[in-house]
Design a protein around this motif. Structure first.
Motif, short mmCIF file in Angstrom:
data_model
loop_
_atom_site.label_atom_id
_atom_site.label_comp_id
_atom_site.label_asym_id
_atom_site.label_seq_id
_atom_site.Cartn_x
_atom_site.Cartn_y
_atom_site.Cartn_z
N ALA A 27 0.80 -1.10 0.21
CA ALA A 27 0.06 0.06 0.01
C ALA A 27 0.73 1.35 0.11
O ALA A 27 0.39 2.28 -0.57
N MET A 28 2.10 1.23 0.84
CA MET A 28 3.06 2.45 0.39
C MET A 28 3.27 2.60 -0.75
O MET A 28 3.69 3.71 -1.18
N GLY A 29 3.55 1.72 -1.59
CA GLY A 29 3.97 2.00 -2.97
C GLY A 29 2.59 2.70 -3.96
O GLY A 29 2.93 2.87 -4.86
N PHE A 30 1.36 2.70 -3.36
CA PHE A 30 0.34 3.39 -3.97
C PHE A 30 0.98 4.81 -4.63
O PHE A 30 0.43 5.48 -5.48
N VAL A 31 1.56 5.70 -3.44
CA VAL A 31 2.09 7.17 -3.86
C VAL A 31 2.60 7.16 -5.00
O VAL A 31 2.55 8.23 -5.83
N ASP A 32 3.40 6.12 -5.69
CA ASP A 32 3.91 6.27 -7.15
C ASP A 32 3.15 6.21 -8.04
O ASP A 32 3.65 6.45 -9.17
N LEU A 33 2.02 6.05 -7.93
CA LEU A 33 1.10 6.04 -9.09
C LEU A 33 0.90 7.38 -9.62
O LEU A 33 0.37 7.92 -10.73
N VAL A 34 1.21 8.31 -8.80
CA VAL A 34 0.73 9.75 -9.33
C VAL A 34 1.62 10.39 -10.17
O VAL A 34 0.98 11.22 -11.12
N GLY A 35 2.90 9.70 -10.67
CA GLY A 35 3.48 10.39 -11.71
C GLY A 35 2.83 9.92 -13.10
O GLY A 35 2.59 10.76 -13.84
N ALA A 36 2.65 8.56 -13.21
CA ALA A 36 1.95 8.25 -14.49
C ALA A 36 0.35 9.00 -14.27
O ALA A 36 0.08 9.21 -15.57
N ALA A 37 -0.08 8.85 -13.34
CA ALA A 37 -1.50 9.41 -13.47
C ALA A 37 -1.78 10.98 -13.85
O ALA A 37 -2.65 11.24 -14.32
N SER A 38 -0.62 11.60 -13.46
CA SER A 38 -0.62 12.86 -13.69
C SER A 38 -0.58 13.49 -15.33
O SER A 38 -1.18 14.21 -15.72
N ASN A 39 0.00 12.42 -15.86
CA ASN A 39 -0.10 12.63 -17.44
C ASN A 39 -1.57 12.14 -17.88
O ASN A 39 -1.75 12.93 -18.89
N PHE A 40 -2.13 11.29 -17.36
CA PHE A 40 -3.41 11.01 -17.94
C PHE A 40 -4.43 12.23 -17.42
O PHE A 40 -5.39 12.48 -18.22
N VAL A 41 -4.21 12.73 -16.40
CA VAL A 41 -5.02 13.84 -15.93
C VAL A 41 -4.84 15.09 -16.77
O VAL A 41 -5.75 15.83 -17.60
N GLN A 42 -3.50 15.29 -17.30
CA GLN A 42 -3.02 16.40 -17.98
C GLN A 42 -3.79 16.40 -19.42
O GLN A 42 -4.16 17.24 -19.95
N ARG A 43 -3.70 14.87 -20.02
CA ARG A 43 -4.23 14.58 -21.21
C ARG A 43 -5.96 15.04 -21.20
O ARG A 43 -6.55 15.67 -22.06
N ASP A 44 -6.53 14.43 -20.11
CA ASP A 44 -8.02 14.65 -19.90
C ASP A 44 -8.48 16.09 -19.83
O ASP A 44 -9.60 16.45 -20.27
#
Length: 395
Positions: A27-44
């Protein structure tokens, strides 16, 4: 915070106690999703680089605010209960995006994710010390980092899968990862809550000011800045790597470019696993120096790489080189102040605030210079780590 004497080498734990703790590392590793997620949010949401990079910056901003107070909270409610609080906050952060991907909702989600992770990173490692004998603690924490890294490299894969999975994701698109990780988080809360763990009582307490005064020690300050650079390079790479691919390779879509982040985390995972063995037989200074030189060579490569293969190799080299930087710096800091290890631990986790500063600077640099500007900011962090190598103490 508190200083706790761990002088009992006969501590024993059962597999039923270790497994829930390893779920928490995942669960501690969930924080690392932010990098890739920010690119999808940027596109959306059609955001600029500077606006998109606010998301990872916001996540790691909370480490500056919550790390040291979490150490004090552990004295009041215990380490296990503090980890449970962090898991609940993390669960809330994963539920919010299920209601939409608006700018405000995503800001709220990433803020909660940062708060939860700051509390977790500060309290989970000390909790492990209640289960593991001191002579086996380092190897257990290294394995925990390996488990954490699995969650990290799965994140961009699950996002890309969700983006093309259609009806299977119930309209969540790439945000299906939040539902998947929320289920894992619920399992973690349930498992840890049901696990009996005997904790030592703190023998003294100290306040925030006392902890911060430790930064007045030159070597502790060097370690703190080193942690900031490590995390800045980590977050910066997994945020910027897909953008480098999109900028330099014509015809590539984000779902494919996101695999640059997968390469980063796979190599970082492999580096964690290998480092657990090499650090037993090599001088930390030599190992650290080799790791930094690998990253420096990778940064030079990324300045000019114009093919997917070269970009992926450079990103992989950064992941491999950066994989054990945190553990070496963290252990150096603890060994430098053996009587204030809890306080130093809080300060080092506060150094994860570097994950806020670097992406912000990289976002503004890339606005004017393209992704070369972002790479230049990360290179500055690598140069500092090269200087830090000269200051590493002998084991």
């Amino acid at each position: 915070m508190a200083t706790i004497a761990l002088d009992n080498p006969t501590k024993k734990s059962t597999l039923l106690q270790i497994i829930p703790v390893m779920f928490c590392f995942f669960a501690m590793g969930f924080v690392d999703l932010v990098g890739a997620a920010s690119n999808f949010v940027q596109r959306d949401l059609s955001l600029s680089d500077a606006e998109a990079n606010l998301f990872p910056s916001l996540v790691f901003f909370w480490f500056l605010i919550f790390s040291v107070p979490t150490g004090i909270l552990m004295n009041k409610i215990g380490r296990k209960n503090t980890v449970l609080v962090s898991l609940v906050v993390t669960l809330l952060s994963l539920v919010v995006p299920l209601f939409g991907n608006g700018y405000g909702l995503m800001l709220a989600s990433f803020s909660l994710l940062g708060i939860g992770n700051a509390i977790m990173q500060t309290s989970l490692n000390p909790l492990v010390s209640n289960l593991i004998a001191p002579n086996k603690l380092a190897s257990t924490l290294t394995f925990g980092q390996f488990v954490k890294a699995i969650a990290s490299f799965l994140a961009p894969i699950l996002m890309s899968w969700g983006a093309v999975a259609g009806e299977i994701t119930f309209g969540l698109d790439w945000r299906a990862i939040f539902a998947i990780y929320a289920i894992v988080c619920i399992i973690s809360v349930t498992a840890l809550g049901a696990t009996p763990i005997q904790e030592e009582k703190p023998d003294k307490s100290s306040g925030i000011v006392t902890c911060l005064k430790l930064l007045g020690r030159p070597f502790i300050l060097l370690c703190f800045l080193g942690i900031m650079c490590h995390v800045g390079i980590d977050v910066g790479t997994n945020t910027t790597a897909p953008k480098i691919v999109l900028e330099r390779i014509a015809g590539v879509v984000l779902e494919d470019a996101a695999y640059a982040t997968v390469i980063y985390f796979i190599c970082r995972t492999a580096g964690c696993f290998l480092g657990a063995f090499l650090l037993r037989i090599m001088s930390p200074k030599i190992f650290f120096g080799i790791s930094v030189v690998i990253m420096l060579a990778a940064m030079i490569m990324l300045f000019t790489a114009s093919s997917v293969a070269l970009i992926f190799v450079g990103v992989g080299m950064i992941g491999f080189g950066n994989s054990n930087i945190f553990s070496v710096i963290f252990s150096q800091a603890l060994n430098h102040a053996p009587k204030e290890q809890n306080e130093v631990s809080g300060l080092m986790i506060m150094g994860l605030f570097g994950g806020t500063i670097f992406p912000l600077c990289m976002g503004f640099a890339s606005e004017g210079m393209g992704q070369v500007g972002a790479v230049a900011i990360m290179t500055a962090g690598v140069v500092y780590l090269l200087y830090y190598t000269l200051r590493i103490k002998k084991a």
